[in-house]
Enzyme design. Structure first.
Site, PDB file in Angstrom:
ATOM      1  N   LYS A 100      -2.700 -18.621   2.326  1.00  0.00           N
ATOM      2  CA  LYS A 100      -3.761 -17.655   2.984  1.00  0.00           C
ATOM      3  C   LYS A 100      -4.800 -18.452   2.950  1.00  0.00           C
ATOM      4  O   LYS A 100      -5.469 -19.415   2.141  1.00  0.00           O
ATOM      5  CB  LYS A 100      -3.748 -16.235   2.257  1.00  0.00           C
ATOM      6  CG  LYS A 100      -4.232 -16.425   0.787  1.00  0.00           C
ATOM      7  CD  LYS A 100      -3.944 -14.769   0.193  1.00  0.00           C
ATOM      8  CE  LYS A 100      -4.517 -14.962  -1.261  1.00  0.00           C
ATOM      9  NZ  LYS A 100      -4.129 -13.895  -2.027  1.00  0.00           N
TER      10      LYS A 100
ATOM     11  N   TYR B  78     -37.254 -28.117  -3.120  1.00  0.00           N
ATOM     12  CA  TYR B  78     -37.841 -26.645  -2.946  1.00  0.00           C
ATOM     13  C   TYR B  78     -38.423 -26.110  -4.433  1.00  0.00           C
ATOM     14  O   TYR B  78     -38.094 -26.356  -5.279  1.00  0.00           O
ATOM     15  CB  TYR B  78     -36.949 -25.556  -2.502  1.00  0.00           C
ATOM     16  CG  TYR B  78     -36.585 -25.763  -1.066  1.00  0.00           C
ATOM     17  CD1 TYR B  78     -37.798 -25.505  -0.152  1.00  0.00           C
ATOM     18  CD2 TYR B  78     -35.588 -26.048  -0.495  1.00  0.00           C
ATOM     19  CE1 TYR B  78     -37.638 -25.427   1.275  1.00  0.00           C
ATOM     20  CE2 TYR B  78     -35.351 -26.059   1.068  1.00  0.00           C
ATOM     21  CZ  TYR B  78     -36.260 -25.863   1.816  1.00  0.00           C
ATOM     22  OH  TYR B  78     -36.076 -25.854   3.068  1.00  0.00           O
TER      23      TYR B  78
HETATM   24  C1  LIG Z   1      -3.141 -14.240  -3.059  1.00  0.00           C
HETATM   25  C2  LIG Z   1      -2.087 -13.778  -3.641  1.00  0.00           C
HETATM   26  C3  LIG Z   1      -1.162 -14.304  -4.681  1.00  0.00           C
HETATM   27  C4  LIG Z   1      -1.423 -15.627  -5.103  1.00  0.00           C
HETATM   28  O1  LIG Z   1      -2.439 -15.843  -6.284  1.00  0.00           O
HETATM   29  P1  LIG Z   1      -2.853 -16.949  -7.090  1.00  0.00           P
HETATM   30  O2  LIG Z   1      -3.490 -16.204  -8.109  1.00  0.00           O
HETATM   31  O3  LIG Z   1      -3.644 -17.901  -6.152  1.00  0.00           O
HETATM   32  O4  LIG Z   1      -1.466 -17.552  -7.354  1.00  0.00           O
HETATM   33  C5  LIG Z   1      -0.092 -13.662  -4.875  1.00  0.00           C
HETATM   34  N1  LIG Z   1       0.089 -12.647  -4.386  1.00  0.00           N
HETATM   35  C6  LIG Z   1      -0.562 -11.867  -3.597  1.00  0.00           C
HETATM   36  C7  LIG Z   1      -0.214 -10.385  -3.074  1.00  0.00           C
HETATM   37  C8  LIG Z   1      -1.686 -12.415  -3.100  1.00  0.00           C
HETATM   38  O5  LIG Z   1      -2.392 -11.792  -2.280  1.00  0.00           O
END
Ligand SMILES: *Cc1c(COP(=O)(O)O)cnc(C)c1O
Length: 398
Positions: A34, A289
């Site tokens: 994602k 800055y």
């Molecule tokens: C993002 C997500 C994960 C992965 O989490 P990490 O801490 O990056 O391993 C697992 N389960 C769900 C539902 C998520 O949204």
């Protein structure tokens, strides 16, 4: 190109293998891609993870899911050989058609979501649409409330021929905390929910929970052994969902030392840029800055064409009183001097011989990790890698 990301496919596949080994042969590892693979580029990472053996990939919404399917197909992986794509964070009515079109598997918890899917499945004339039902065991974010809603929902679902419950899942709020009482409570609630699922006559193929830290934090908890038992009890396979660890980072386990998994993970992202200016400055000159850095003795400064618009956090700025971040130039640390601007940052290269225009500089990578950036910015490595807004150039091993 002023700034780009190199992704080490070798390290990504290596991290995935490490997680599979740590999860144990009986527990599958869903690879989370994602948020554009946590800033690494999902089009590059998804095929690498599929080839490394991932049976499932996780995305946030249907648009990401469609892009991942196209990337897998574009990489020469035929649809039948592609992993399942789990859409983990919600669905809107207009998404239902794409779920079927792209063969995605949505996580659902609301009756409305399932009604939209049933409607789309009937319209498409294909088979039933597969879903994973999320149980809210204590995050109050998404999921069916086990006491108030689960029984009614299950009774409704079992009557739907156009819907197939392929999986049941939950998410842990505190998986990086050793001996967490919150996780213990979530486990009990999930056990009860699985009891209701079995009693309703549903036979999901998958039962899954947790994240990278759930794989990492196994010492005292045995959360994955527990998950295997729970899945086995309903004839399902167990699975854990890993994101950040694939990319080489993982939260420290609170209350315990550095785990074996964390020590072996290797960062996948190298963010590079090039020197666009070199200048000598004298004592008394102010840099950047508000002049928060005053030159104390003659220095040579290099100008880099990256700043907070590119994801280089402004908290990495440095005054005389407060040192900030650094970049790696010819394998040496070059300290940030003055404020990080929107698209420009100045680093001290006084001690580094032979800097020339166009030289490559590592903004984030070996020698300056996302954890270093996160510590200075008061956040976690997740937010740093997701925030890198660079053009992607991939396939660089190292
Ligand atoms: C993002 C997500 C994960 C992965 O989490 P990490 O801490 O990056 O391993 C697992 N389960 C769900 C539902 C998520 O949204």
């Amino acid at each position: 190109m002023k700034s780009w990301v190199e992704v080490s496919e070798r390290r990504l596949a290596g991290n995935y293998g490490l997680l599979r080994e740590a999860a144990g042969r009986k527990t599958a590892v869903l690879a989370v891609v994602k948020a554009n693979a946590y800033g690494h580029g999902a089009a590059v990472c998804a095929p690498v993870l599929a080839r490394a053996g991932a049976e499932w990939l996780g995305v946030t919404d249907v648009a990401e899911g469609a892009a991942v399917r196209e990337a897998l197909t574009g990489a020469g992986i035929s649809r039948e050989r592609q992993p399942g794509v789990l859409v983990m964070s919600g669905l809107l009515r207009e998404d239902a058609g794409d779920v079927i079109r792209y063969g995605l598997t949505p996580v659902v918890w609301l009756r409305e979501q399932m009604e939209w899917l049933v409607e789309a499945a009937v319209q498409s004339g294909g088979g039933p649409v597969a879903v994973h039902v999320e149980i809210d065991t204590g995050m109050a974010r998404q999921g069916v409330a086990p006491e108030a809603e689960l029984e009614g929902l299950l009774a409704w679902v079992t009557g739907q021929t156009a819907l197939r419950v392929d999986g049941v899942m939950t998410h842990f709020a505190s998986s990086e905390v050793a001996g967490s009482s919150q996780t213990a409570l979530q486990r009990r609630r999930f056990e009860e929910a699985m009891g209701a699922v079995a009693a309703a006559g549903l036979r999901p193929a998958w039962v899954h929970a947790g994240n990278s830290s759930t794989v990492d934090n196994q010492g005292s908890e045995g959360n994955l052994a527990w998950l295997r038992g729970l899945a086995g009890g309903v004839g399902a396979r167990s699975m854990v969902r890993a994101g950040i660890a694939l990319y080489g980072y993982c939260l420290p386990i609170e209350g315990e030392g550095l785990s074996a998994v964390r020590q072996e993970l290797q960062p996948v992202m190298t963010w590079k840029t090039r020197v666009i200016g070199v200048r000598e400055v004298q004592a008394g000159e102010r840099v950047g800055y508000n002049g928060i850095f005053v030159v104390e003795r003659a220095m040579r400064l290099a100008l880099l064409p990256v700043g907070y618009a590119d994801g280089l956090r402004r908290e990495l700025s440095a005054s005389n009183a407060r040192p900030g971040g650094w970049a790696m130039v010819r394998g040496q640390r070059a300290a940030i001097v003055g404020r990080v601007s929107m698209n420009l940052t100045i680093v001290d290269v006084s001690g580094i011989a032979g800097i020339a225009l166009g030289d490559e500089v590592v903004v984030l990578g070996d020698g300056v990790t996302a954890e270093d950036h996160a510590r200075l910015a008061g956040t976690i490595a997740y937010e740093i890698v997701c925030g890198v807004q660079a053009a992607y150039r991939c396939g660089i091993a190292g």
